[in-house]
Design a protein around this motif. Sequence first.
Motif, PDB file in Angstrom:
ATOM      1  N   GLU A   1       0.824  -1.209   0.000  1.00 54.56           N
ATOM      2  CA  GLU A   1       0.000   0.000   0.000  1.00 54.56           C
ATOM      3  C   GLU A   1       0.860   1.261   0.000  1.00 54.56           C
ATOM      4  N   VAL A   2       1.872   1.296   0.853  1.00 52.33           N
ATOM      5  CA  VAL A   2       2.712   2.495   0.955  1.00 52.33           C
ATOM      6  C   VAL A   2       3.358   2.824  -0.387  1.00 52.33           C
ATOM      7  N   PHE A   3       4.049   1.850  -0.975  1.00 49.51           N
ATOM      8  CA  PHE A   3       4.741   2.132  -2.234  1.00 49.51           C
ATOM      9  C   PHE A   3       3.758   2.293  -3.386  1.00 49.51           C
ATOM     10  N   GLY A   4       2.601   1.662  -3.281  1.00 49.18           N
ATOM     11  CA  GLY A   4       1.604   1.783  -4.336  1.00 49.18           C
ATOM     12  C   GLY A   4       0.956   3.149  -4.412  1.00 49.18           C
TER      13      GLY A   4
ATOM     14  N   MET B   1       8.540   1.463   8.275  1.00 49.61           N
ATOM     15  CA  MET B   1       9.794   1.348   7.531  1.00 49.61           C
ATOM     16  C   MET B   1       9.603   1.783   6.084  1.00 49.61           C
ATOM     17  N   SER B   2       8.497   1.370   5.476  1.00 43.83           N
ATOM     18  CA  SER B   2       8.244   1.730   4.078  1.00 43.83           C
ATOM     19  C   SER B   2       8.077   3.227   3.911  1.00 43.83           C
ATOM     20  N   LEU B   3       7.363   3.860   4.835  1.00 45.30           N
ATOM     21  CA  LEU B   3       7.233   5.322   4.790  1.00 45.30           C
ATOM     22  C   LEU B   3       8.593   5.990   4.975  1.00 45.30           C
ATOM     23  N   TYR B   4       9.421   5.423   5.842  1.00 44.66           N
ATOM     24  CA  TYR B   4      10.781   5.946   6.015  1.00 44.66           C
ATOM     25  C   TYR B   4      11.556   5.863   4.703  1.00 44.66           C
ATOM     26  N   VAL B   5      11.442   4.740   4.010  1.00 44.57           N
ATOM     27  CA  VAL B   5      12.164   4.564   2.746  1.00 44.57           C
ATOM     28  C   VAL B   5      11.622   5.520   1.684  1.00 44.57           C
ATOM     29  N   VAL B   6      10.311   5.724   1.636  1.00 45.23           N
ATOM     30  CA  VAL B   6       9.756   6.716   0.726  1.00 45.23           C
ATOM     31  C   VAL B   6      10.367   8.083   1.014  1.00 45.23           C
TER      32      VAL B   6
ATOM     33  N   LYS C   1      10.849  13.874   2.708  1.00 41.60           N
ATOM     34  CA  LYS C   1       9.938  13.749   3.845  1.00 41.60           C
ATOM     35  C   LYS C   1       8.520  14.221   3.504  1.00 41.60           C
ATOM     36  N   ASP C   2       8.403  15.247   2.683  1.00 42.20           N
ATOM     37  CA  ASP C   2       7.068  15.750   2.340  1.00 42.20           C
ATOM     38  C   ASP C   2       6.241  14.682   1.635  1.00 42.20           C
ATOM     39  N   VAL C   3       6.858  13.921   0.752  1.00 40.66           N
ATOM     40  CA  VAL C   3       6.138  12.861   0.048  1.00 40.66           C
ATOM     41  C   VAL C   3       5.744  11.765   1.027  1.00 40.66           C
ATOM     42  N   ALA C   4       6.651  11.408   1.935  1.00 38.95           N
ATOM     43  CA  ALA C   4       6.335  10.386   2.939  1.00 38.95           C
ATOM     44  C   ALA C   4       5.192  10.834   3.834  1.00 38.95           C
ATOM     45  N   ASP C   5       5.230  12.088   4.260  1.00 38.26           N
ATOM     46  CA  ASP C   5       4.166  12.604   5.133  1.00 38.26           C
ATOM     47  C   ASP C   5       2.819  12.632   4.407  1.00 38.26           C
ATOM     48  N   GLU C   6       2.828  13.018   3.133  1.00 36.94           N
ATOM     49  CA  GLU C   6       1.590  13.050   2.366  1.00 36.94           C
ATOM     50  C   GLU C   6       1.053  11.632   2.127  1.00 36.94           C
ATOM     51  N   THR C   7       1.949  10.686   1.933  1.00 40.13           N
ATOM     52  CA  THR C   7       1.533   9.294   1.764  1.00 40.13           C
ATOM     53  C   THR C   7       0.854   8.792   3.029  1.00 40.13           C
ATOM     54  N   ALA C   8       1.458   9.075   4.179  1.00 39.73           N
ATOM     55  CA  ALA C   8       0.863   8.666   5.458  1.00 39.73           C
ATOM     56  C   ALA C   8      -0.475   9.368   5.680  1.00 39.73           C
ATOM     57  N   ARG C   9      -0.559  10.637   5.305  1.00 37.32           N
ATOM     58  CA  ARG C   9      -1.800  11.389   5.468  1.00 37.32           C
ATOM     59  C   ARG C   9      -2.909  10.783   4.599  1.00 37.32           C
TER      60      ARG C   9
ATOM     61  N   HIS D   1       2.197   7.560  11.486  1.00 41.63           N
ATOM     62  CA  HIS D   1       3.452   6.811  11.382  1.00 41.63           C
ATOM     63  C   HIS D   1       4.515   7.326  12.342  1.00 41.63           C
ATOM     64  N   TRP D   2       5.448   6.408  12.621  1.00 39.93           N
ATOM     65  CA  TRP D   2       6.622   6.758  13.430  1.00 39.93           C
ATOM     66  C   TRP D   2       7.590   7.526  12.549  1.00 39.93           C
ATOM     67  N   VAL D   3       8.234   8.523  13.125  1.00 41.15           N
ATOM     68  CA  VAL D   3       9.228   9.285  12.373  1.00 41.15           C
ATOM     69  C   VAL D   3      10.522   9.357  13.173  1.00 41.15           C
TER      70      VAL D   3
END
Length: 201
Positions: free
Chosen positions: A22-25, A174-179, A185-193, A199-201
């Motif tokens: 889901e995260v990478f998708g 971990m996947s959000l961290y890798v994103v 970080k902005d892309v990772a945060d938007e993905t989590a949102r 998510h843990w940061v």
Amino acid sequence: MRNVAILLFNEIEVLDFAGPFEVFGVADRKADPKPFQVYTVAERGPVYARNGLSINPSYLLNDHPKPDLLIIPGGGGYQTDGTPFGTRREVDNPAVVNWIRRQAARAELVLSVCTGSLLLAKAGLLDGLSATTHYLALDSLAQLSPTTTVQPADRWVDTGRIITSAGISAGIDMSLYVVGRLLGKDVADETARYMQYDHWV
């Protein structure tokens, strides 16, 4: 676009593979082209995950695109009669272990979720590195890879090319961290949102 290959096997933990999928998708989902193409790979299909979920892998071990990111999920243990299942069985499956070793040699990053780290250890990929895994498998990881520094308190451990995570839901973090590491970080945060995941940061 980076190819993200996720290994599947019988008795895999559902969230171990579905969370990173889901995260990478959905990462940077409005980009064109998308930054990641996610697919699953298995020795054979269908795969029966925990609690009987049936999954048809996208590809088989001998026929799939080259992975840029390789994800090895976990799931497994021992039956009451001592019979191993999931990762505990796959560590003694040369076809799977050798495939992991070959793909890891040509991937940009190698990630494991939960007891997927045991498969990395069996393949010799954690020798001399730090790593983590599910809290119930810490001793098994230490036994499989005595030169690995096991870090039980960490949600994920980044050693450069190889990143391991703790149990089950930790694979999402971990996947959000890798994103974030690859796209910012902005892309990772938007993905989590978008996922509505704290998510843990």
